[in-house]
Design an enzyme around this catalytic site. Structure first.
Site, mmCIF file in Angstrom:
data_model
loop_
_atom_site.group_PDB
_atom_site.id
_atom_site.type_symbol
_atom_site.label_atom_id
_atom_site.label_comp_id
_atom_site.label_asym_id
_atom_site.label_seq_id
_atom_site.Cartn_x
_atom_site.Cartn_y
_atom_site.Cartn_z
ATOM 1 N N PRO A 24 0.850 -1.193 0.000
ATOM 2 C CA PRO A 24 0.000 0.000 0.000
ATOM 3 C C PRO A 24 0.885 1.243 0.000
ATOM 4 O O PRO A 24 1.817 1.326 0.806
ATOM 5 C CB PRO A 24 -0.776 -0.108 1.315
ATOM 6 C CG PRO A 24 0.027 -1.014 2.188
ATOM 7 C CD PRO A 24 0.804 -1.914 1.287
ATOM 8 N N MET A 25 0.631 2.184 -0.900
ATOM 9 C CA MET A 25 1.432 3.415 -0.926
ATOM 10 C C MET A 25 0.536 4.605 -1.266
ATOM 11 O O MET A 25 -0.039 4.679 -2.339
ATOM 12 C CB MET A 25 2.576 3.293 -1.949
ATOM 13 C CG MET A 25 3.668 2.332 -1.496
ATOM 14 S SD MET A 25 4.981 2.144 -2.702
ATOM 15 C CE MET A 25 4.200 1.079 -3.907
ATOM 16 N N MET A 26 0.469 5.502 -0.296
ATOM 17 C CA MET A 26 -0.391 6.676 -0.407
ATOM 18 C C MET A 26 -0.043 7.501 -1.645
ATOM 19 O O MET A 26 1.136 7.799 -1.854
ATOM 20 C CB MET A 26 -0.147 7.514 0.851
ATOM 21 C CG MET A 26 -1.235 8.453 1.185
ATOM 22 S SD MET A 26 -2.638 7.567 1.784
ATOM 23 C CE MET A 26 -2.452 7.802 3.520
ATOM 24 N N GLN A 77 -6.577 -1.294 2.568
ATOM 25 C CA GLN A 77 -5.869 -0.996 3.812
ATOM 26 C C GLN A 77 -6.572 0.098 4.592
ATOM 27 O O GLN A 77 -6.845 1.180 4.057
ATOM 28 C CB GLN A 77 -4.421 -0.564 3.584
ATOM 29 C CG GLN A 77 -3.723 -0.479 4.949
ATOM 30 C CD GLN A 77 -2.319 0.064 4.913
ATOM 31 O OE1 GLN A 77 -2.080 1.157 4.418
ATOM 32 N NE2 GLN A 77 -1.384 -0.692 5.449
ATOM 33 N N CYS A 107 2.536 3.109 9.588
ATOM 34 C CA CYS A 107 2.750 4.463 9.077
ATOM 35 C C CYS A 107 3.209 5.386 10.205
ATOM 36 O O CYS A 107 2.550 5.482 11.237
ATOM 37 C CB CYS A 107 1.460 4.996 8.468
ATOM 38 S SG CYS A 107 1.642 6.686 7.919
ATOM 39 N N GLY A 219 10.231 -4.475 2.713
ATOM 40 C CA GLY A 219 11.248 -3.470 2.994
ATOM 41 C C GLY A 219 12.504 -3.678 2.160
ATOM 42 O O GLY A 219 13.226 -4.658 2.349
HETATM 43 C C1 LIG Z 1 4.888 7.052 -1.279
HETATM 44 C C2 LIG Z 1 4.693 5.987 -0.234
HETATM 45 C C3 LIG Z 1 3.478 5.909 0.433
HETATM 46 C C4 LIG Z 1 3.269 4.906 1.394
HETATM 47 N N1 LIG Z 1 2.024 4.789 1.961
HETATM 48 C C5 LIG Z 1 1.761 3.726 2.786
HETATM 49 C C6 LIG Z 1 0.458 3.458 3.248
HETATM 50 O O1 LIG Z 1 -0.516 4.148 2.918
HETATM 51 N N2 LIG Z 1 0.290 2.397 4.087
HETATM 52 C C7 LIG Z 1 1.338 1.590 4.473
HETATM 53 O O2 LIG Z 1 1.136 0.622 5.216
HETATM 54 N N3 LIG Z 1 2.578 1.820 4.028
HETATM 55 C C8 LIG Z 1 2.817 2.848 3.183
HETATM 56 N N4 LIG Z 1 4.068 3.016 2.670
HETATM 57 C C9 LIG Z 1 5.147 2.060 3.053
HETATM 58 C C10 LIG Z 1 5.178 0.890 2.062
HETATM 59 O O3 LIG Z 1 3.977 0.158 2.093
HETATM 60 C C11 LIG Z 1 6.359 -0.056 2.368
HETATM 61 O O4 LIG Z 1 6.154 -0.615 3.643
HETATM 62 C C12 LIG Z 1 7.705 0.670 2.372
HETATM 63 O O5 LIG Z 1 7.825 1.519 1.242
HETATM 64 C C13 LIG Z 1 8.861 -0.341 2.367
HETATM 65 O O6 LIG Z 1 8.804 -1.183 1.240
HETATM 66 P P1 LIG Z 1 9.746 -0.915 -0.058
HETATM 67 O O7 LIG Z 1 11.153 -0.761 0.450
HETATM 68 O O8 LIG Z 1 9.569 -2.126 -0.919
HETATM 69 O O9 LIG Z 1 9.271 0.338 -0.700
HETATM 70 C C14 LIG Z 1 4.302 3.995 1.713
HETATM 71 C C15 LIG Z 1 5.524 4.095 1.030
HETATM 72 C C16 LIG Z 1 5.723 5.064 0.058
HETATM 73 C C17 LIG Z 1 7.031 5.115 -0.696
#
Ligand SMILES: Cc1cc2nc3c(=O)[nH]c(=O)nc-3n(C[C@H](O)[C@H](O)[C@H](O)COP(=O)(O)O)c2cc1C
Length: 344
Positions: A24-26, A77, A107, A219
């Site tokens: 999930p990514m905002m 989510q 978050c 991560g």
């Molecule tokens: C732009 C952005 C928005 C994010 N928004 C959320 C979110 O709404 N909910 C959440 O649980 N994690 C959010 N995350 C965290 C990601 O879900 C993830 O846990 C984190 O980026 C680590 O994974 P990665 O290294 O593969 O990016 C966000 C990450 C990014 C980059």
């Protein structure tokens, strides 16, 4: 505190495969990104951006939950901590057709901390357990939790085990673990995704300690080789930033992790398959930029990719911009010969 938790509480259906997930990514994993992702992989489990229970209950519910059935399997989510509100929103998730409902306990933003949402809840495992239990009661969807390995002040192995055990005892069977702590005092959300060191061994240890739970690791994961390594020690992988910046990666997922054929044979084919959706969204009044910004990564690392991105960036925001902007941008990238597509 590492004894196996009592899992007497109902363990409900486990739902879609979580072997490979997009995080999930905002503002990033919007319906438009997800539609593209689904054209690249049928099996990847997609997650929405976080939606707070307050927004769903007091705001425009239809707008927040809007998605296309083509996006399934899809998890909603939620951000929140009030058990009654979480239960209400879990019901909504089921009514609107989602395949899973996930609670955000990761978050680190200040804004959400003030409302007891996100990573600060790692310090309140009883509250999370209460919320999860209410959600499970309210829906037949699988209820999952995405969390950190700790927060400042509660970062010991025992603290993490206490969290897992209490939430598992409430009936949660799937934990998506971002393998770093969140530092709530002093780091921005962005810094909190990079600065605290990744501790994959903690996630592996969770799976060893609680083999009956489904543990998904998240991560810093970027390549299929890394995914395979993690899959030897956990049940699934979740990729965030890499899946967004380089969505073509998803085109290899079905073959690599599910023994299935990929739905799109080339980047060009995938983008063209998106045209009817883009057109119907434009007709609904959605601005082209709201969609096109999620397409910019598609030609990442490909000759002509820069011209593709530049053309979209320079033209998609213009008044009246329509599908022709995407079509012209696509012409900037040479389409691979049929025989080369299979290797692309
Ligand atoms: C732009 C952005 C928005 C994010 N928004 C959320 C979110 O709404 N909910 C959440 O649980 N994690 C959010 N995350 C965290 C990601 O879900 C993830 O846990 C984190 O980026 C680590 O994974 P990665 O290294 O593969 O990016 C966000 C990450 C990014 C980059």
């Amino acid at each position: 505190m590492s004894a196996t938790p009592s899992l007497d509480a109902a363990i409900h259906n486990s739902g879609p495969s979580r072997r490979f997930c997009v995080a999930p990514m905002m503002d990033w994993t919007t319906s438009h990104y997800r539609y593209l992702a689904r054209l690249l992989s049928r099996n990847t489990l997609l997650y929405t951006e976080m939606v707070t229970t307050g927004a769903l209950i007091h705001g425009d519910t239809e707008r927040f939950l809007r998605h296309d059935p083509a996006e399934y399997p899809l998890a909603l989510q939620l951000g929140g901590s009030n058990a009654g509100e979480l239960a209400h929103c879990a019901k909504l998730a089921e009514q609107f057709g989602f395949n899973e409902v996930n609670l955000n306990v990761g978050c680190p933003s200040d804004r959400v901390q003030n409302n007891m949402i996100g990573a600060c809840l790692m310090g309140h495992p009883d509250k999370v357990a209460e919320g999860v239990s209410a959600m499970i009661e309210a829906t037949s969807l699988p209820v999952t939790v995405k969390h950190r390995i700790g927060i400042d002040g509660r970062e010991s192995w025992d603290d993490l085990c206490e969290f897992i055990e209490k939430v598992a005892a409430a009936g949660c069977r799937t934990f998506i673990v971002h393998a770093r702590i969140a530092i709530l005092e002093g780091l921005s959300p962005k810094e909190n995704r990079d600065i605290p060191p990744l501790k994959y061994d903690w996630v592996y240890r969770l799976k060893e300690t609680y083999p009956e739970l489904e543990i998904i690791i998240n991560g810093g994961i970027k390549t299929f080789d890394e995914c395979h390594e993690h899959l030897e020690r956990t049940d699934g992988v979740m990729l965030g930033r890499e899946a967004y910046h380089n969505p073509w990666l998803l085109a290899g997922v079905d073959a690599e992790f599910f023994g299935d054929a990929a739905p799109s044979r080339s980047r060009h084919e995938a983008l063209r398959a998106m045209y009817p959706f883009i057109e119907s969204e434009l007709e609904r009044g959605v601005f082209l930029t709201h969609m096109s910004r999620h397409l910019l990564g598609l030609f990442h690392g490909v000759p002509g990719g820069r011209q593709f991105r530049r053309y979209i960036s320079e033209n998609a925001h213009k008044p009246g911009a329509g599908l022709e902007v995407i079509q012209t941008a696509l012409e900037k990238v040479r389409e691979p010969e049929r025989s080369a597509i299979a290797e692309a």
